[in-house]
Design an enzyme around this catalytic site. Structure first.
Site, PDB file in Angstrom:
ATOM      1  N   LYS A 109      51.338  43.202  28.741  1.00  0.00           N
ATOM      2  CA  LYS A 109      51.202  44.653  28.924  1.00  0.00           C
ATOM      3  C   LYS A 109      52.186  45.162  29.964  1.00  0.00           C
ATOM      4  CE  LYS A 109      46.406  44.513  27.477  1.00  0.00           C
ATOM      5  NZ  LYS A 109      44.996  44.509  27.898  1.00  0.00           N
TER       6      LYS A 109
ATOM      7  N   HIS B  78      37.125  36.949  39.210  1.00  0.00           N
ATOM      8  CA  HIS B  78      36.032  36.784  38.250  1.00  0.00           C
ATOM      9  C   HIS B  78      34.706  36.762  38.992  1.00  0.00           C
ATOM     10  CE1 HIS B  78      35.710  32.505  39.318  1.00  0.00           C
ATOM     11  NE2 HIS B  78      37.020  32.426  39.153  1.00  0.00           N
TER      12      HIS B  78
END
Length: 123
Positions: A59, A108
């Site tokens: 991206k 995370h």
């Protein structure tokens, strides 16, 4: 100067299911990255963060996933634990051609992993 940003997130339990298939790991992760993950017992959260880093890089680069293989992007760690990206093959060519330096940040919790990649010039 920041020129490009990419971000991706993934539910860790989806990655836990995916890594049950050994072909998944060898298809999407490079040799150095696999060695690191294997040394830690392939924790799903770490695998998911690595996968997110690959998507976030695509991206930030602005190409999507059409022009290179995900295994050509490896998320590695310095001794301090700081993550960094290593490129090979077509991903390296595209990264070099962009003239950008890419930095990555990962995180995370129990449910989700995420990664952000920033492409920049200068310091």
């Amino acid at each position: 100067m920041i020129l490009r940003v990419g971000i991706d997130h993934l539910e860790i339990k989806r990655m836990a299911r995916a890594i049950e298939n050994p072909r998944f790991l060898t298809r999407y992760f490079g040799a150095q990255e696999l060695a690191y993950l294997e040394s830690r017992g392939f924790p799903p959260a770490s695998v998911a963060a690595g996968f997110c880093a690959k998507e976030a890089f695509a991206k930030a680069l602005g190409t999507g996933l059409r022009f290179f293989e995900l295994c050509e992007i490896e998320l590695l760690r310095e001794e301090s634990g700081r993550p960094y990206l290593v490129f090979s093959g077509k991903a390296k060519e595209l990264a070099d051609d962009s003239g950008l330096t890419f930095d990555v940040s990962i995180s995370h919790d129990k449910k989700y992993a995420l990664a952000q990649v920033i492409g920049y010039r200068g310091s």
